[in-house]
Design an enzyme around this catalytic site. Structure first.
Site, short mmCIF file in Angstrom:
data_model
loop_
_atom_site.label_atom_id
_atom_site.label_comp_id
_atom_site.label_asym_id
_atom_site.label_seq_id
_atom_site.Cartn_x
_atom_site.Cartn_y
_atom_site.Cartn_z
NE ARG A 15 40.16 53.19 56.49
CZ ARG A 15 39.29 53.14 55.50
NH1 ARG A 15 39.41 52.23 54.58
NH2 ARG A 15 38.31 54.02 55.42
CE LYS A 18 42.19 52.10 51.99
NZ LYS A 18 42.28 50.75 51.45
CE LYS A 111 43.64 34.20 54.96
NZ LYS A 111 42.51 34.75 55.63
CB SER A 433 29.39 37.59 43.84
OG SER A 433 30.70 37.13 43.63
CD GLU A 484 26.92 35.97 46.57
OE1 GLU A 484 27.79 36.68 47.10
OE2 GLU A 484 27.02 34.74 46.44
NE ARG A 515 41.02 43.31 50.90
CZ ARG A 515 39.80 43.65 50.53
NH1 ARG A 515 39.61 44.57 49.63
NH2 ARG A 515 38.76 43.04 51.06
CD1 TRP A 561 37.86 35.12 57.68
CD2 TRP A 561 36.46 35.39 55.97
NE1 TRP A 561 38.38 34.44 56.60
CE2 TRP A 561 37.54 34.59 55.54
CE3 TRP A 561 35.46 35.69 55.05
CZ2 TRP A 561 37.66 34.10 54.23
CZ3 TRP A 561 35.56 35.20 53.74
CH2 TRP A 561 36.66 34.43 53.35
CG ASP A 599 29.89 30.44 49.48
OD1 ASP A 599 29.87 29.49 48.67
OD2 ASP A 599 29.41 31.56 49.22
CG HIS A 694 42.30 36.18 42.04
ND1 HIS A 694 41.54 35.07 42.32
CD2 HIS A 694 42.32 36.93 43.15
CE1 HIS A 694 41.16 35.14 43.58
NE2 HIS A 694 41.61 36.25 44.10
N1 GLN Z 1 29.45 33.18 47.14
C1 GLN Z 1 30.60 34.03 47.29
C2 GLN Z 1 30.81 34.84 46.01
O1 GLN Z 1 30.59 34.32 44.98
C3 GLN Z 1 31.84 33.22 47.61
C4 GLN Z 1 33.04 34.11 47.85
C5 GLN Z 1 34.28 33.39 48.39
O2 GLN Z 1 34.48 32.23 48.20
N2 GLN Z 1 35.14 34.11 49.04
O3 GLN Z 1 31.23 35.96 46.05
#
Ligand code: GLN
Ligand code: ZN
Length: 752
Positions: A15, A18, A111, A433, A484, A515, A561, A599, A694
């Site tokens: 990397r 990066k 994407k 999380s 989490e 990234r 993923w 999720d 975000h």
């Molecule tokens: N449960 C995950 C979190 O809260 C969901 C993350 C996601 O939607 N990418 O981090």
């Protein structure tokens, strides 16, 4: 017969790119140093390919951020708000386009087809001007020539460029820009033709559904481009699917060559070879650019011979199916993989050798040893006990419809759940999380390198959970989560605990800009040997009288993923993951968990590129989610979560998941997304996100209340939940506390 890759990963074995980019952003290296780092990467990548034995090296696949951004820059198609910077001379200005600057919103990113690579979305303003504005590509071609190599210029084509661009005004048709855009492409091609034998123009859009009139426009445009091309040849590159409905286009196209993806769409070989006029070249994409498995060389060679029978050997090229951008760089950097499994894999460097070997076979050079090795790896993989778990296969065969269906309809379940949970109206919750503080990260790191023993680690995590529960109680949230802290990543965390997964130490793939991600590899039948999350969730539940949601990642997201095995259908692998998650759901329920969230943020992105293939995917994706969730009693409430994609088109399937509650990201679109749910009369409960997580910005109470009013316009209060857009792991505690306090206050105000 020429051999080539359609593009090579830019980031470097370690990397390096990066690291150089980020150092430049931190101002710890100069622009010249970064430019040099870029040049080093290009030379290194070309050297790898040339030494592997490839005839042509791709030039133009390199980028300091993204190839679509570079194309926009080259075409002079830069959004007005950035002025007219000279991006060749001023990298800071270039990065500003992608990353934004003071008061300058960055260009959007999304994407790249159905990959996990994100490109920068070009913006087309009304009457957008185009002019050749970068000589980067020409300079790089010269670099390759100076290195004694044969350059093949590579650039995204005008149709793919405009298709992926967005109009800055909804009423303005971006396709108005085609003519001006083509004029600049003409200039580019003309200059490239002086030093390149081949110019690869990527038009993956040919593998998508296209609007009426597309084919004629396409032929006209390429007829124009072709006039600028002599003495070079244009290789029109398609990938990620079959040309299918646009096959007839091939007879009318003036371009010299066509590349097809024979990994994603092997069935198209005969039809294409037969339709293509005899004076054209066909490039066979035989080596998978999207996955990490070795190519079955004898089988690929057979395809090549099939094509040669129709077109003749000297009209063929051999290449990767698409750019190798989507593969990690070098398998030789892996030191911890089980040797047996490692022997089944090939990364970009190894794939170049495979392509070269296929080329040698075509020119009559003895490749017996390489083919034998390829066969041996295939046999090892097909017969390895590591791959097969007969119990799991039997379980998948034994799946019955009732396993994928809740015991009672939603209306009945929800009554029982409301009785059990006793939640207030407009219940407040989060997505799972909570902030991953440096302390939490350090604890995980110390455990990983063995500095912390298991019991000290558990104690540290439990105290993070206790703290998180107390924070939520103080805030007055209604449904709590454990936060989490133990999870590095929502897929890796589960993969590490499931049989059938393995992990690379250096298998990085560019996701966007600097990234990179390191996807898990699914090599064998998936099985859950023991509970994965139960102890954390039950520990959290012991700290509070309020309900704590169990938190799992869904089968489709785990599949999407990861690098997935290619020796059985994806649907089969997904069902195996679903059964593993089902076991976890069952155990959570047994342990007394009343609410379990699974999720599925990747449900939408798994969608095939062609509409005709959607239903089949949606059927097994929905079935997998239901398999994972439907073991529970009516009184157990199933939640799901989705974010950051276009849900309108798949709303029926989202409803078919039959989750009792869904939380979705909605605040960025100002609740517009809810219209689809309202129009469709989405039957179950919904929590539209009312906080865009975000940025560190704390949404004021008034704003949340007004978003909620919008939601209440279309969703009845009895079915509405309140939550943020997504997980909070990238946020800090101060803004988390402040925002959630506002959310709880908004709920209270509205209840009144
Ligand atoms: N449960 C995950 C979190 O809260 C969901 C993350 C996601 O939607 N990418 O981090
Ligand atoms: Zn999310």
């Amino acid at each position: 017969m020429r051999t080539h890759s359609l593009g090579f990963p830019r980031i470097g074995r370690d990397r390096e790119l990066k690291k150089a980019m980020e150092a430049f952003w931190r101002k710890s290296i100069s622009q010249d140093e970064l430019l040099n780092a870029g040049k080093e990467r290009r030379l290194e990548n070309w050297k790898i390919q040339a030494e592997a034995g490839l005839d042509l090296v791709p030039v133009g696949d390199f980028s300091f951020y993204d190839h679509m951004l570079d194309t926009a820059v080259t075409l002079g198609c830069i959004p007005q708000r950035f002025g007219s910077p000279d991006c060749d001379a001023d990298l800071e200005a270039y990065f500003q386009l992608a990353r934004g600057g003071d008061h300058l919103p960055a260009m959007e990113m999304t994407k790249w087809f159905d990959t996990n690579y994100h490109y920068i979305v070009p913006e087309i303003a009304p009457y957008q001007k185009f002019s050749l504005s970068s000589s980067r590509l020409f300079a790089q071609v010269q670099e390759a020539l100076d290195a004694g190599l044969k350059p093949k210029a590579v650039l995204p084509g005008p149709f793919t460029f405009l298709h992926l661009a967005k109009s800055t005004r909804p009423d303005y048709d971006k396709w108005n820009a085609l003519d001006d855009c083509l004029a600049v492409y003409g200039q580019i091609v003309e200059r490239l033709s002086q030093s390149c034998e081949w110019i690869q123009i990527d038009e993956p859009i040919l593998c998508l559904d296209t609007p009426p009139g597309f084919s004629q426009r396409f032929v006209d445009a390429y007829t124009r481009l072709q006039q600028h091309c002599a003495p070079a040849k244009i290789l029109l590159a398609t990938y990620f699917g079959a040309i299918d409905d646009k096959l007839s286009l091939l007879t009318a196209l003036p371009t010299a060559g066509l590349h097809i993806d024979l990994v994603r769409a092997p069935q198209q070989l005969n039809a294409v070879a037969k339709t293509l006029p005899k004076d054209k070249f066909l490039s066979l994409g035989l080596v998978d650019g999207r996955n990490i498995w070795k190519t079955g060389l004898p089988a690929a060679d057979k395809k090549k011979r099939q094509a040669a029978e129709i077109l003749g050997n000297d009209r063929l090229l051999i290449g990767s199916s698409c750019s190798l951008l989507h593969c990690p760089v070098d398998l030789n950097s892996e030191t911890t993989l089980a040797p047996e499994i490692k022997n089944w894999m090939a990364f970009a460097v190894q794939k170049c050798s495979e392509i070269a070997t296929l080329g040698k076979a075509a020119s009559g050079i003895d490749v017996t040893a390489a083919f034998a090795q390829s066969d041996a790896a295939a046999v090892s993989r097909a017969t390895s006990p590591k791959v097969v778990n007969l119990g799991v296969r039997q379980r998948v065969d034994d799946i019955t419809p009732d396993m994928a269906s809740r015991k009672s309809p939603f209306a009945e379940r929800i009554r029982l759940q409301k009785d059990r949970l006793q939640l207030p109206q407009l219940p407040t919750t989060t997505i799972g999380s909570f902030p991953q503080t440096s302390e939490i990260r350090a604890t995980r790191r110390q455990r990983k390198i063995g500095e912390l023993d298991e019991s000290a680690y558990i104690t540290a995590m439990q105290s993070a959970i206790t703290e998180c529960i107390h924070e939520q109680e103080t805030l007055g949230l209604d449904v709590l989560v454990h936060g989490e802290p133990e999870r590095n990543d929502m897929v890796e965390y589960f993969g590490e605990q499931l049989d059938g997964f393995c992990f690379t130490t250096n298998g990085w793939v560019q996701s966007y800009g600097s990234r990179c991600v390191k996807p898990p590899v699914i090599y064998g039948d998936v099985h859950r040997p023991r509970p994965m999350t139960v102890s954390w969730t039950t520990y959290a539940q012991k700290q509070t009288a309020k309900p704590v949601k169990g938190m799992l990642t869904g089968p489709v997201t785990i599949l999407c993923w990861s690098f997935v095995r290619d020796d059985q259908p994806r649907s089969q692998t997904c069902r195996q993951i679903a059964l593993a998650i089902r076991d976890e759901v069952t155990d959570l329920e047994k342990a007394g968990t009343a609410i379990i969230q699974i999720d599925e943020p990747a449900l939408r992105e798994g969608l095939p590129l062609r509409k005709q293939d959607w239903q089949e995917y949606l059927d097994w994706a929905v079935q997998s989610f239901k398999l994972a969730t439907c073991s529970v009693d009516d009184t157990t409430q199933i939640h799901t979560h989705m974010c950051y994609s276009e849900f309108n088109e798949i709303i029926e399937s989202i409803a078919a998941l039959d989750a009792d509650v869904i939380s979705i990201e909605a605040s960025r679109s100002n609740m517009e997304l809810l219209d689809a749910f309202a129009r469709f009369h989405y039957p179950n409960e919904i929590g539209p996100g009312i906080w865009d997580i975000h940025s560190p910005r704390v949404p004021p109470l008034k704003e949340m209340v007004s978003l909620l009013h919008k939601a209440l316009d279309v969703i009845p209060a009895e079915r509405l939940w309140m939550n943020p857009d997504c997980g909070l792991k990238t946020r800090d505690w101060p803004e988390t506390r402040a925002s959630l306090a506002n959310m709880v206050a908004a709920a209270r105000a509205l209840r009144k």
